[in-house]
Enzyme design. Structure first.
Site, short mmCIF file in Angstrom:
data_model
loop_
_atom_site.label_atom_id
_atom_site.label_comp_id
_atom_site.label_asym_id
_atom_site.label_seq_id
_atom_site.Cartn_x
_atom_site.Cartn_y
_atom_site.Cartn_z
N TRP A 73 0.83 -1.21 0.00
CA TRP A 73 0.00 0.00 0.00
C TRP A 73 0.86 1.26 0.00
O TRP A 73 1.58 1.44 -0.99
CB TRP A 73 -1.11 -0.08 1.06
CG TRP A 73 -0.81 -0.17 2.51
CD1 TRP A 73 -1.02 0.80 3.45
CD2 TRP A 73 -0.31 -1.30 3.25
NE1 TRP A 73 -0.69 0.36 4.70
CE2 TRP A 73 -0.25 -0.91 4.61
CE3 TRP A 73 0.12 -2.58 2.92
CZ2 TRP A 73 0.21 -1.76 5.63
CZ3 TRP A 73 0.59 -3.42 3.92
CH2 TRP A 73 0.62 -3.02 5.25
N ASP A 74 0.83 2.11 1.00
CA ASP A 74 1.49 3.43 0.90
C ASP A 74 2.89 3.33 0.30
O ASP A 74 3.72 2.56 0.79
CB ASP A 74 1.61 4.07 2.29
CG ASP A 74 0.27 4.31 2.95
OD1 ASP A 74 -0.76 3.95 2.39
OD2 ASP A 74 0.28 4.85 4.07
N ALA A 144 3.97 4.59 7.40
CA ALA A 144 4.52 5.35 6.28
C ALA A 144 5.52 6.44 6.65
O ALA A 144 5.58 6.88 7.80
CB ALA A 144 3.38 5.98 5.49
N ARG A 224 2.09 10.78 12.68
CA ARG A 224 2.72 9.80 11.80
C ARG A 224 3.03 10.38 10.42
O ARG A 224 2.71 11.50 10.11
CB ARG A 224 1.83 8.57 11.66
CG ARG A 224 0.44 8.79 11.07
CD ARG A 224 -0.29 7.43 11.02
NE ARG A 224 -1.58 7.46 10.37
CZ ARG A 224 -2.74 7.63 11.01
NH1 ARG A 224 -2.76 7.81 12.31
NH2 ARG A 224 -3.89 7.62 10.34
N ASP A 225 3.65 9.53 9.61
CA ASP A 225 3.89 9.78 8.18
C ASP A 225 4.88 10.92 7.92
O ASP A 225 4.57 11.87 7.18
CB ASP A 225 2.57 10.04 7.43
CG ASP A 225 1.57 8.89 7.57
OD1 ASP A 225 1.95 7.84 8.11
OD2 ASP A 225 0.41 9.06 7.16
N GLU A 305 -3.74 12.66 6.19
CA GLU A 305 -2.70 11.64 6.15
C GLU A 305 -1.62 11.95 5.11
O GLU A 305 -1.86 12.59 4.10
CB GLU A 305 -3.32 10.28 5.81
CG GLU A 305 -4.46 9.91 6.76
CD GLU A 305 -4.72 8.42 6.78
OE1 GLU A 305 -4.17 7.77 7.68
OE2 GLU A 305 -5.43 7.91 5.91
C1 FRU Z 1 -2.52 5.78 4.97
C2 FRU Z 1 -2.13 5.27 6.34
C3 FRU Z 1 -0.95 6.02 6.88
C4 FRU Z 1 -0.30 5.05 7.80
C5 FRU Z 1 -0.59 3.72 7.12
C6 FRU Z 1 -0.84 2.57 8.05
O1 FRU Z 1 -2.92 4.81 4.08
O2 FRU Z 1 -3.22 5.35 7.24
O3 FRU Z 1 -1.31 7.24 7.52
O4 FRU Z 1 1.05 5.33 7.94
O5 FRU Z 1 -1.72 3.91 6.30
O6 FRU Z 1 -1.04 1.40 7.36
#
Ligand code: FRU
Length: 426
Positions: A73-74, A144, A224-225, A305
């Protein structure tokens, strides 16, 4: 974002009795002035979203799985210090959250680890390893982040330490980093070496950024991120990240509402997402100082996010992704990429296209892609989330989605083109 407070205050006076549950008290002049220094995404801005040709991605009916045994994913490509897309020995490298398919689609978040992928042409990707020692990584799992390569080849991998090693998948989040180097071995992949320590760069302070203890409502809080950004105007370096507004007082202030004709539903004050920023105070990017958020969405959305910045000429574009379910009660917004425009990093960000919406999924498949990230040249990467195939069957994705190319012009944007799955170029 609209600063027209006077008409709002008139309306507020008329409806104070009805709103008494939501507003414990009218904000004092001093607190309103203080709060208005941070640009806001207001309820007025998000009253109605339109899906148009300019903001709606084409349908995804099928995809080629980049790593069939893994959920992916991310995603974020390796960048140079100035934000351009980097290459190592002729290869593009991109990092992504991954989990083996031994875990369920929704369980993947609890077991995320970061893996790298590499590609000669920026279109056909091969998955590599986890580039760090999982035992030494911080957090129960890693969420992420971003990746930057210095001229000497040192790669800084910024990530979210999510939970604590010995606690299982709990939800505390801290901004973390590790370093390593990567070398291509002819045509047979990469070696990773010189792995550095894992370190915490920032934790929620409870003032600008909500701590886990301060959270109210049903959706997890955010800290986060981390996304590395070097301001081209000043050379100063920062991490931009997803936060929530700090403090225990969740009272919504006039600027969070704007000029709206509504009774704000109870519980809206629990949705207090913001976009955070911390400034690097040393050259090796180990020390960061938290600053006031770049943007806040109190009463509007709980999750801003994977925020990141793209500059073009004099324009600063602050992008973030968000979900339908994280909009506050009374707001109907799509899963999408949202953008805000200003003329400097700490400028007065205004929502692009009036509402902020830059990219949405098509109406008949509103969750087909997520986690868009805008790269140089208007390339927008994302991953295939949940969609319906050509026969109308529900499918889980977990792989790179087709890259979109958008055009940014002042505070407007337009989807121009669709490229291959995961495609990037320098
Ligand atoms: C976005 C998210 C990010 C996080 C990750 C967790 O898709 O929610 O903010 O880091 O997915 O899986």
């Amino acid at each position: 974002m609209k600063r027209n407070h006077s008409s709002f205050l008139t309306k507020l006076a008329l409806t104070t009795a009805v709103l008494a549950g939501t507003f414990a008290q009218l904000p004092s002049a001093a607190s309103a002035a203080e709060a208005s220094e941070t640009p806001v995404w207001s309820r007025e801005d998000v009253q109605s979203f339109d899906l148009t040709e300019e903001n709606t991605a084409p349908n995804i009916d099928s995809f080629t799985d980049v790593a069939p045994d893994y959920w992916v994913w991310d995603t974020w490509p390796l960048r140079d210090r100035d934000g351009s897309i980097a290459k190592i020995n002729g290869y593009y490298v991109t990092f992504a959250l991954t989990a083996t398919k031994d875990y369920t689609w929704s369980g993947r978040h609890d077991h995320a680890v970061i893996r790298y992928f590499y590609s000669k042409n920026g279109k056909d990707w091969t998955m590599g390893e986890v580039p760090y020692n999982k035992e030494k990584a911080l957090g129960f799992r890693q969420w992420a982040g971003s990746a930057m390569m210095e001229k000497d080849g040192t790669i800084h991998l910024f990530y979210t330490a999510s939970g604590r090693k010995d606690e299982g998948p709990t939800f505390e989040q801290r901004l973390a980093k590790t370093t390593f180097e990567m070398d291509a071995k002819g045509n047979s992949g990469f070696t990773v070496s010189n792995n550095g320590e894992h370190e915490i760069l920032a934790e929620a302070d409870g003032t600008y950024y909500e701590t886990q203890e301060q959270k109210t409502g049903n959706i997890i809080y955010s800290f986060r991120d981390p996304w590395f950004f070097q301001d081209p105007k000043t050379g100063e370096e920062y991490i931009i990240f997803e936060g929530n507004s700090g403090g225990d007082d969740k009272t919504l202030e006039p600027q969070h509402l704007g000029d709206v004709d509504e009774v704000v539903p109870e519980g809206a004050e629990d949705y207090n997402g913001n976009i955070g920023i911390a400034k690097a105070t040393d050259d090796d990017l180990s020390e960061f100082e938290l600053m006031a958020p770049l943007l806040e969405a109190n009463g509007v959305n709980q999750q801003l996010e994977r925020p990141h910045i793209v500059t073009k000429g004099n324009d600063y574009y602050l992008f973030t992704i968000s979900h339908q379910f994280t909009f506050a009660p009374g707001i109907d917004g799509p899963d999408g990429l949202y953008g805000f425009n200003a003329d400097s990093l700490f400028g007065d960000y205004q929502p692009m296209n009036d509402t902020g919406l830059v990219v949405a999924n098509p109406e008949n498949d509103p969750f087909q892609a997520y986690s868009w990230a805008v790269l140089p040249h208007g390339q927008v990467i994302s991953f295939v989330n949940e969609f319906h195939d050509g026969e109308g069957n529900f499918q889980q994705g977990g792989s790179f989605a087709p890259t979109l190319r958008i055009n940014l012009k002042g505070d407007t944007s337009e989807i121009k083109n669709v490229m291959r799955e995961g495609e990037i170029h320098g």
